[in-house]
Scaffold this motif. Structure first.
Motif, mmCIF file in Angstrom:
data_model
loop_
_atom_site.group_PDB
_atom_site.id
_atom_site.type_symbol
_atom_site.label_atom_id
_atom_site.label_comp_id
_atom_site.label_asym_id
_atom_site.label_seq_id
_atom_site.Cartn_x
_atom_site.Cartn_y
_atom_site.Cartn_z
ATOM 1 N N GLY A 16 45.501 23.539 49.038
ATOM 2 C CA GLY A 16 46.199 24.050 47.863
ATOM 3 C C GLY A 16 46.936 25.341 48.100
ATOM 4 O O GLY A 16 47.297 26.040 47.144
ATOM 5 N N LEU A 17 47.207 25.693 49.361
ATOM 6 C CA LEU A 17 47.884 26.941 49.675
ATOM 7 C C LEU A 17 49.386 26.874 49.453
ATOM 8 O O LEU A 17 50.067 27.907 49.564
ATOM 9 N N ASP A 18 49.913 25.684 49.187
ATOM 10 C CA ASP A 18 51.345 25.554 48.939
ATOM 11 C C ASP A 18 51.690 25.709 47.461
ATOM 12 O O ASP A 18 52.869 25.614 47.087
ATOM 13 N N GLN A 19 50.697 25.941 46.603
ATOM 14 C CA GLN A 19 50.928 26.102 45.168
ATOM 15 C C GLN A 19 51.229 27.565 44.836
ATOM 16 O O GLN A 19 50.859 28.471 45.581
ATOM 17 N N PRO A 20 51.908 27.807 43.699
ATOM 18 C CA PRO A 20 52.124 29.198 43.275
ATOM 19 C C PRO A 20 50.786 29.912 43.047
ATOM 20 O O PRO A 20 49.774 29.287 42.712
ATOM 21 N N LEU A 21 50.810 31.216 43.218
ATOM 22 C CA LEU A 21 49.570 32.005 43.148
ATOM 23 C C LEU A 21 48.869 31.875 41.797
ATOM 24 O O LEU A 21 47.639 31.663 41.761
ATOM 25 N N PRO A 22 49.558 31.999 40.651
ATOM 26 C CA PRO A 22 48.847 31.841 39.369
ATOM 27 C C PRO A 22 48.208 30.458 39.211
ATOM 28 O O PRO A 22 47.087 30.347 38.692
ATOM 29 N N THR A 34 43.400 27.054 39.025
ATOM 30 C CA THR A 34 42.672 25.913 39.585
ATOM 31 C C THR A 34 41.302 26.340 40.090
ATOM 32 O O THR A 34 40.290 25.654 39.883
ATOM 33 N N TYR A 35 41.269 27.513 40.738
ATOM 34 C CA TYR A 35 39.987 28.017 41.239
ATOM 35 C C TYR A 35 39.022 28.309 40.088
ATOM 36 O O TYR A 35 37.834 27.976 40.164
ATOM 37 N N LEU A 36 39.531 28.910 39.004
ATOM 38 C CA LEU A 36 38.662 29.189 37.861
ATOM 39 C C LEU A 36 38.125 27.896 37.247
ATOM 40 O O LEU A 36 36.960 27.821 36.852
ATOM 41 N N GLY A 37 38.992 26.894 37.142
ATOM 42 C CA GLY A 37 38.540 25.627 36.585
ATOM 43 C C GLY A 37 37.439 24.995 37.408
ATOM 44 O O GLY A 37 36.447 24.495 36.863
ATOM 45 N N HIS A 38 37.580 25.032 38.735
ATOM 46 C CA HIS A 38 36.521 24.495 39.596
ATOM 47 C C HIS A 38 35.260 25.355 39.535
ATOM 48 O O HIS A 38 34.146 24.834 39.566
ATOM 49 N N MET A 39 35.449 26.685 39.440
ATOM 50 C CA MET A 39 34.296 27.591 39.432
ATOM 51 C C MET A 39 33.434 27.367 38.200
ATOM 52 O O MET A 39 32.195 27.391 38.276
ATOM 53 N N VAL A 40 34.059 27.169 37.055
ATOM 54 C CA VAL A 40 33.300 26.961 35.823
ATOM 55 C C VAL A 40 32.445 25.714 35.917
ATOM 56 O O VAL A 40 31.319 25.647 35.373
ATOM 57 N N THR A 41 32.913 24.700 36.627
ATOM 58 C CA THR A 41 32.150 23.458 36.784
ATOM 59 C C THR A 41 31.162 23.511 37.952
ATOM 60 O O THR A 41 30.495 22.516 38.237
ATOM 61 N N GLY A 42 31.085 24.659 38.649
ATOM 62 C CA GLY A 42 30.159 24.786 39.767
ATOM 63 C C GLY A 42 30.724 24.366 41.099
ATOM 64 O O GLY A 42 29.985 24.313 42.097
ATOM 65 N N ASP A 43 32.000 24.082 41.173
ATOM 66 C CA ASP A 43 32.643 23.675 42.425
ATOM 67 C C ASP A 43 33.322 24.893 43.035
ATOM 68 O O ASP A 43 34.349 25.358 42.546
ATOM 69 N N LEU A 44 32.744 25.434 44.114
ATOM 70 C CA LEU A 44 33.308 26.592 44.800
ATOM 71 C C LEU A 44 34.110 26.202 46.025
ATOM 72 O O LEU A 44 34.474 27.074 46.830
ATOM 73 N N GLY A 45 34.368 24.930 46.176
ATOM 74 C CA GLY A 45 35.149 24.479 47.318
ATOM 75 C C GLY A 45 34.273 24.075 48.487
ATOM 76 O O GLY A 45 33.034 24.095 48.419
ATOM 77 N N THR A 46 34.919 23.715 49.584
ATOM 78 C CA THR A 46 34.236 23.282 50.802
ATOM 79 C C THR A 46 34.476 24.299 51.899
ATOM 80 O O THR A 46 35.615 24.721 52.132
ATOM 81 N N SER A 47 33.408 24.688 52.563
ATOM 82 C CA SER A 47 33.528 25.647 53.654
ATOM 83 C C SER A 47 34.247 25.003 54.830
ATOM 84 O O SER A 47 33.929 23.883 55.234
ATOM 85 N N GLN A 48 35.195 25.715 55.405
ATOM 86 C CA GLN A 48 35.955 25.177 56.518
ATOM 87 C C GLN A 48 35.200 25.262 57.833
ATOM 88 O O GLN A 48 35.549 24.577 58.794
ATOM 89 N N GLN A 49 34.149 26.076 57.879
ATOM 90 C CA GLN A 49 33.395 26.196 59.128
ATOM 91 C C GLN A 49 32.185 25.279 59.162
ATOM 92 O O GLN A 49 31.785 24.834 60.240
ATOM 93 N N THR A 55 39.172 39.560 44.098
ATOM 94 C CA THR A 55 38.871 38.899 45.369
ATOM 95 C C THR A 55 39.913 37.851 45.706
ATOM 96 O O THR A 55 40.338 37.718 46.869
ATOM 97 N N PHE A 56 40.340 37.106 44.714
ATOM 98 C CA PHE A 56 41.352 36.079 44.949
ATOM 99 C C PHE A 56 42.668 36.704 45.404
ATOM 100 O O PHE A 56 43.312 36.205 46.337
ATOM 101 N N LEU A 57 43.067 37.792 44.762
ATOM 102 C CA LEU A 57 44.319 38.440 45.144
ATOM 103 C C LEU A 57 44.232 39.029 46.550
ATOM 104 O O LEU A 57 45.183 38.922 47.333
#
Length: 374
Positions: free
Chosen positions: A95-101, A106-121, A60-62
């Protein structure tokens, strides 16, 4: 030749080695206890489920990263085209300016802690949005699954009992028709017939606009209304649930029917059913007590597949009937290129699929011990 006294030859032999008692070995090492087959089976299934979830997050990320459209343009509109600095600032914030890996780690690290990010809508945490909208979708899918199982199993059993008859031909024709028709077309026809022309069912939403939602306990309006003692809200929630749940059920009832029919036909030709008939047991008792009961494994498969297909189909139905659940949230997130929300929905659906299939595997093992030993 001198005779040998009885037992002399046996006495001259070396004594048999003594069998060591159970327990620690002579060299001090301990024999590792063997894990019970069911526990080993559960452990293998849980481990494979975790790998599947991480695989889904990677895919999904890719896919979300190779979308040709720019999320900044979709969320900022004309400002993103007029001012490159605004685009650069947006990319840095997301975080879109960072390299893909690095972005994936970073996404996995946040996901493990329950942080799925903030919805833009919605400008809310994605996890909060999913928690608010999940009960509506689960209520809809559970009701549709129950309807599909009740009618699919009943028609499948009757069709198998009267193989080749008029009921069998009619049931198979209806099942093929239900599987072939697009679900959004079924929804449109049902809305025109039952809402616009007949006016016997409400068309959209989960509750009548004049009523207040019941106190949230489970998130299911029907259950919460009963627990709250609000019969008007219960009647309205049930009426709003009938049409979308029936449309969803109609899309998979044919599959359940065919699974049930094939399994019951196989059981009816088995030796234990013939033996039951030879004992003089009643036809109905043999059919439901032997043939249908022995088809439980196939029914588990039908239920698992139905739940998964219905969950995927909620995107069309929730958008069509204004059902404020995960499907509608996923549709709006994808059209707005809300990547955190899209990733959150994908992860949630993957988890639901994995949990449902894990439950199905455990039920298989409970009904058939040969599976857990394989």
């Amino acid at each position: 030749m001198t005779g040998t006294a009885p037992g002399t030859a046996l006495a001259d032999r070396d004594p048999a080695p003594a069998v060591p008692p159970p327990g620690p070995a002579q060299d001090g090492s301990r024999t590792r206890p063997r894990m019970p087959p069911m526990a080993a089976y559960v452990l293998r299934r849980v481990a494979s489920s975790v790998l599947i979830v991480f695989g889904v997050t990677l895919v999904t990320f890719l896919l979300s990263s190779v979308v040709p459209a720019d999320p900044a343009t979709a969320n900022l509109g004309q400002r993103a085209l007029d001012d490159p600095e605004i685009v650069a600032r947006y990319h840095a914030e997301q975080g879109l300016d960072q390299p893909l890996p690095m972005r994936y780690l970073t996404y996995l690290g946040h996901m493990v802690t329950g942080d799925l990010g903030t919805s833009q809508q919605t400008q809310r945490p994605v996890l909060d949005d999913l928690a608010d909208k999940l009960p509506a979708t689960v209520e809809l899918v559970i009701m549709a699954t129950l309807l599909a199982l009740v009618f699919g199993v009943l028609l499948g059993v009757l069709s198998a009992r009267r193989r080749g008859g008029r009921l069998d031909r009619t049931a198979r024709t209806l099942s093929l028709t239900g599987v072939s028709l697009p679900i959004f077309w079924i929804g449109m026809v049902a809305a025109v017939v039952f809402v616009k022309n007949l006016g016997i069912l409400p068309g959209s939403g989960r509750l009548a606009p004049a009523l207040d939602p019941p106190a949230q306990i489970t998130g299911f309006y029907t259950v919460d209304a009963l627990l709250d003692g609000d019969l008007d809200a219960f009647a309205s929630a049930t009426a709003h649930l009938v049409l979308p749940a029936s449309v969803l059920a109609l899309s998979v009832v044919g599959m359940v029917l065919r699974f049930t029919r094939g399994a019951v036909l196989e059981s009816l030709s088995s030796d234990f059913v013939k033996a039951a008939h030879a004992k003089g047991l009643r036809e109905r008792g043999v059919l439901w007590g032997y043939a249908v009961r022995s088809s439980s494994g196939h029914l588990i498969t039908a239920t698992t597949l139905s739940f998964g297909l219905l969950l995927a189909s909620t995107v069309y139905i929730e958008q069509q009937f204004s059902w404020n659940g995960i499907g509608q949230y996923a549709f709006r997130s994808s059209t707005n290129l809300d990547l955190p929300a899209v990733m959150g929905v994908s992860l949630l659906i993957a988890l639901v699929f994995v949990v449902v299939n894990l439950i199905a595997d455990l039920l298989y093992a409970a009904f058939d011990p040969r599976i857990r030993l394989s």
